[in-house]
Design a protein around this motif. Structure first.
Motif, PDB file in Angstrom:
ATOM      1  N   GLU A 113      17.490  -0.476   6.426  1.00  0.00           N
ATOM      2  CA  GLU A 113      18.712   0.057   7.020  1.00  0.00           C
ATOM      3  C   GLU A 113      18.434   0.885   8.272  1.00  0.00           C
ATOM      4  O   GLU A 113      19.303   1.022   9.132  1.00  0.00           O
ATOM      5  N   VAL A 114      17.248   1.471   8.376  1.00  0.00           N
ATOM      6  CA  VAL A 114      16.917   2.336   9.515  1.00  0.00           C
ATOM      7  C   VAL A 114      15.656   1.836  10.217  1.00  0.00           C
ATOM      8  O   VAL A 114      14.805   2.611  10.614  1.00  0.00           O
ATOM      9  N   GLN A 115      15.553   0.540  10.357  1.00  0.00           N
ATOM     10  CA  GLN A 115      14.382  -0.059  11.001  1.00  0.00           C
ATOM     11  C   GLN A 115      14.320   0.347  12.463  1.00  0.00           C
ATOM     12  O   GLN A 115      15.307   0.232  13.191  1.00  0.00           O
ATOM     13  N   LEU A 116      13.170   0.838  12.891  1.00  0.00           N
ATOM     14  CA  LEU A 116      12.973   1.230  14.288  1.00  0.00           C
ATOM     15  C   LEU A 116      12.628  -0.030  15.081  1.00  0.00           C
ATOM     16  O   LEU A 116      11.560  -0.604  14.902  1.00  0.00           O
ATOM     17  N   ASN A 117      13.535  -0.463  15.934  1.00  0.00           N
ATOM     18  CA  ASN A 117      13.315  -1.718  16.658  1.00  0.00           C
ATOM     19  C   ASN A 117      12.826  -1.456  18.075  1.00  0.00           C
ATOM     20  O   ASN A 117      12.741  -0.319  18.528  1.00  0.00           O
ATOM     21  N   VAL A 154       0.828  -1.203   0.000  1.00  0.00           N
ATOM     22  CA  VAL A 154       0.000   0.000   0.000  1.00  0.00           C
ATOM     23  C   VAL A 154       0.861   1.250   0.000  1.00  0.00           C
ATOM     24  O   VAL A 154       0.396   2.329  -0.349  1.00  0.00           O
ATOM     25  N   TYR A 155       2.133   1.137   0.389  1.00  0.00           N
ATOM     26  CA  TYR A 155       3.045   2.274   0.410  1.00  0.00           C
ATOM     27  C   TYR A 155       3.778   2.468  -0.910  1.00  0.00           C
ATOM     28  O   TYR A 155       4.522   3.422  -1.059  1.00  0.00           O
ATOM     29  N   GLY A 156       3.593   1.552  -1.849  1.00  0.00           N
ATOM     30  CA  GLY A 156       4.328   1.663  -3.103  1.00  0.00           C
ATOM     31  C   GLY A 156       5.809   1.503  -2.859  1.00  0.00           C
ATOM     32  O   GLY A 156       6.246   0.616  -2.130  1.00  0.00           O
ATOM     33  N   ASP A 157       6.605   2.388  -3.431  1.00  0.00           N
ATOM     34  CA  ASP A 157       8.050   2.303  -3.247  1.00  0.00           C
ATOM     35  C   ASP A 157       8.558   3.328  -2.238  1.00  0.00           C
ATOM     36  O   ASP A 157       9.758   3.585  -2.148  1.00  0.00           O
ATOM     37  N   ARG A 158       7.662   3.916  -1.452  1.00  0.00           N
ATOM     38  CA  ARG A 158       8.066   4.929  -0.479  1.00  0.00           C
ATOM     39  C   ARG A 158       8.877   4.358   0.673  1.00  0.00           C
ATOM     40  O   ARG A 158       9.574   5.087   1.363  1.00  0.00           O
ATOM     41  N   LEU A 159       8.783   3.060   0.913  1.00  0.00           N
ATOM     42  CA  LEU A 159       9.497   2.452   2.037  1.00  0.00           C
ATOM     43  C   LEU A 159      10.830   1.829   1.621  1.00  0.00           C
ATOM     44  O   LEU A 159      11.417   1.078   2.396  1.00  0.00           O
ATOM     45  N   SER A 185       4.256   7.376  24.927  1.00  0.00           N
ATOM     46  CA  SER A 185       4.111   6.195  24.073  1.00  0.00           C
ATOM     47  C   SER A 185       4.714   6.511  22.714  1.00  0.00           C
ATOM     48  O   SER A 185       4.696   7.655  22.260  1.00  0.00           O
ATOM     49  N   ILE A 186       5.257   5.489  22.086  1.00  0.00           N
ATOM     50  CA  ILE A 186       5.879   5.644  20.777  1.00  0.00           C
ATOM     51  C   ILE A 186       5.504   4.433  19.943  1.00  0.00           C
ATOM     52  O   ILE A 186       5.500   3.302  20.435  1.00  0.00           O
ATOM     53  N   LYS A 187       5.134   4.699  18.700  1.00  0.00           N
ATOM     54  CA  LYS A 187       4.848   3.598  17.774  1.00  0.00           C
ATOM     55  C   LYS A 187       5.239   4.038  16.377  1.00  0.00           C
ATOM     56  O   LYS A 187       5.340   5.232  16.084  1.00  0.00           O
ATOM     57  N   SER A 188       5.457   3.071  15.531  1.00  0.00           N
ATOM     58  CA  SER A 188       5.899   3.343  14.176  1.00  0.00           C
ATOM     59  C   SER A 188       4.980   2.632  13.196  1.00  0.00           C
ATOM     60  O   SER A 188       4.596   1.484  13.412  1.00  0.00           O
ATOM     61  N   LYS A 189       4.634   3.348  12.131  1.00  0.00           N
ATOM     62  CA  LYS A 189       3.844   2.742  11.064  1.00  0.00           C
ATOM     63  C   LYS A 189       4.355   3.301   9.747  1.00  0.00           C
ATOM     64  O   LYS A 189       4.246   4.493   9.493  1.00  0.00           O
ATOM     65  N   GLY A 190       4.936   2.431   8.949  1.00  0.00           N
ATOM     66  CA  GLY A 190       5.505   2.884   7.692  1.00  0.00           C
ATOM     67  C   GLY A 190       6.694   3.783   7.942  1.00  0.00           C
ATOM     68  O   GLY A 190       7.640   3.430   8.624  1.00  0.00           O
ATOM     69  N   LYS A 191       6.639   4.995   7.387  1.00  0.00           N
ATOM     70  CA  LYS A 191       7.719   5.965   7.547  1.00  0.00           C
ATOM     71  C   LYS A 191       7.395   7.017   8.596  1.00  0.00           C
ATOM     72  O   LYS A 191       8.017   8.066   8.624  1.00  0.00           O
ATOM     73  N   ILE A 192       6.433   6.769   9.454  1.00  0.00           N
ATOM     74  CA  ILE A 192       6.011   7.760  10.435  1.00  0.00           C
ATOM     75  C   ILE A 192       6.203   7.190  11.840  1.00  0.00           C
ATOM     76  O   ILE A 192       5.803   6.064  12.120  1.00  0.00           O
ATOM     77  N   PHE A 210      17.242  10.289  18.724  1.00  0.00           N
ATOM     78  CA  PHE A 210      17.301   9.533  17.482  1.00  0.00           C
ATOM     79  C   PHE A 210      18.554   9.930  16.698  1.00  0.00           C
ATOM     80  O   PHE A 210      18.925  11.095  16.662  1.00  0.00           O
ATOM     81  N   GLU A 211      19.159   8.945  16.084  1.00  0.00           N
ATOM     82  CA  GLU A 211      20.333   9.206  15.273  1.00  0.00           C
ATOM     83  C   GLU A 211      19.938   9.966  14.008  1.00  0.00           C
ATOM     84  O   GLU A 211      18.765  10.005  13.624  1.00  0.00           O
ATOM     85  N   GLU A 212      20.923  10.536  13.349  1.00  0.00           N
ATOM     86  CA  GLU A 212      20.678  11.378  12.173  1.00  0.00           C
ATOM     87  C   GLU A 212      19.990  10.613  11.039  1.00  0.00           C
ATOM     88  O   GLU A 212      19.130  11.162  10.353  1.00  0.00           O
ATOM     89  N   ASN A 213      20.337   9.340  10.860  1.00  0.00           N
ATOM     90  CA  ASN A 213      19.721   8.574   9.770  1.00  0.00           C
ATOM     91  C   ASN A 213      18.223   8.350  10.014  1.00  0.00           C
ATOM     92  O   ASN A 213      17.446   8.291   9.064  1.00  0.00           O
ATOM     93  N   TYR A 214      17.791   8.262  11.269  1.00  0.00           N
ATOM     94  CA  TYR A 214      16.364   8.157  11.576  1.00  0.00           C
ATOM     95  C   TYR A 214      15.657   9.484  11.288  1.00  0.00           C
ATOM     96  O   TYR A 214      14.549   9.509  10.771  1.00  0.00           O
ATOM     97  N   LEU A 215      16.315  10.584  11.642  1.00  0.00           N
ATOM     98  CA  LEU A 215      15.711  11.900  11.435  1.00  0.00           C
ATOM     99  C   LEU A 215      15.566  12.233   9.956  1.00  0.00           C
ATOM    100  O   LEU A 215      14.638  12.941   9.558  1.00  0.00           O
ATOM    101  N   LYS A 216      16.451  11.714   9.128  1.00  0.00           N
ATOM    102  CA  LYS A 216      16.388  11.991   7.696  1.00  0.00           C
ATOM    103  C   LYS A 216      15.448  11.045   6.953  1.00  0.00           C
ATOM    104  O   LYS A 216      15.077  11.316   5.820  1.00  0.00           O
ATOM    105  N   PHE A 217      15.063   9.935   7.581  1.00  0.00           N
ATOM    106  CA  PHE A 217      14.210   8.964   6.898  1.00  0.00           C
ATOM    107  C   PHE A 217      12.751   9.033   7.359  1.00  0.00           C
ATOM    108  O   PHE A 217      11.840   8.977   6.549  1.00  0.00           O
ATOM    109  N   TYR A 218      12.532   9.164   8.660  1.00  0.00           N
ATOM    110  CA  TYR A 218      11.184   9.091   9.217  1.00  0.00           C
ATOM    111  C   TYR A 218      10.560  10.481   9.378  1.00  0.00           C
ATOM    112  O   TYR A 218      11.250  11.467   9.625  1.00  0.00           O
ATOM    113  N   ASP A 219       9.233  10.530   9.269  1.00  0.00           N
ATOM    114  CA  ASP A 219       8.460  11.694   9.684  1.00  0.00           C
ATOM    115  C   ASP A 219       8.056  11.463  11.139  1.00  0.00           C
ATOM    116  O   ASP A 219       7.745  10.337  11.531  1.00  0.00           O
ATOM    117  N   PHE A 220       8.050  12.514  11.938  1.00  0.00           N
ATOM    118  CA  PHE A 220       7.688  12.413  13.346  1.00  0.00           C
ATOM    119  C   PHE A 220       6.394  13.185  13.579  1.00  0.00           C
ATOM    120  O   PHE A 220       6.264  14.323  13.141  1.00  0.00           O
TER     121      PHE A 220
END
Length: 161
Positions: A53-57, A43-48, A78-85, A112-122
């Motif tokens: 490399e920056v999987q939020l574990n 459903v995300y197409g190629d956006r993911l 609370s914190i949760k992740s869905k897709g790129k958000i 959060f490390e720089e690679n998370y900040l550049k990949f994910y929307d918060f």
């Protein structure tokens, strides 16, 4: 064979029209099946692309929670992740102002490390329950992966005269 020639000679126009209708029906059915059932893409197409490399574990999320559960201004986080958000919800104690809560949310990005900040929307949701001494608040904010700061909603009430 003579019957086929006679049928063709007598109904040439009808046979051609019927053939065109059959071909169009097959094309329409093919398009409908492809549109509704044939798409097996995400459903995300190629956006993911590159999320591996920056999987939020779970360890990163639990470290974030632990850091703010010990904070004297925050009652719950609370914190949760869905897709790129990454969705972060913070509940604040009654003695915290809105400005302090917003600055606490902005400073939480340092976890959060720089690679998370550049990949994910918060997306932030800041909540404080109303009490006798204060009104409380519910404010939402966001940080785009390509942006630097947080943008907060205008949560002012509109009163009509």
């Amino acid at each position: 064979m003579k019957k086929l020639k006679d049928l063709w000679n007598q109904n040439r126009v009808l046979v051609v029209l019927f053939s065109i209708i059959i071909i169009c029906a097959i094309v329409v059915i093919g398009v409908v099946i492809t549109a509704f059932l044939g798409s097996s893409k995400s459903v995300y197409g190629d956006r993911l692309e590159g999320i591996e490399e920056v999987q939020l574990n779970d360890t990163i999320m639990s470290q974030f929670k632990d850091a703010y559960n010990e904070d004297e201004l925050v009652s719950e986080v609370s914190i949760k992740s869905k897709g790129k958000i990454i969705y972060i919800t913070m509940f604040f104690k009654e003695n915290v102002s809105l400005v302090e809560a917003q600055s606490k949310a902005f400073s939480s990005l340092e976890h959060f490390e720089e690679n998370y900040l550049k990949f994910y929307d918060f997306h932030f949701t800041l909540k404080q329950n109303a009490t006798d001494t204060n009104e409380g608040f519910l404010v939402m904010g966001a940080k785009n992966a390509s942006g630097n700061g947080l943008v907060w909603n205008n949560n002012t009430e509109v009163t009509s005269e």
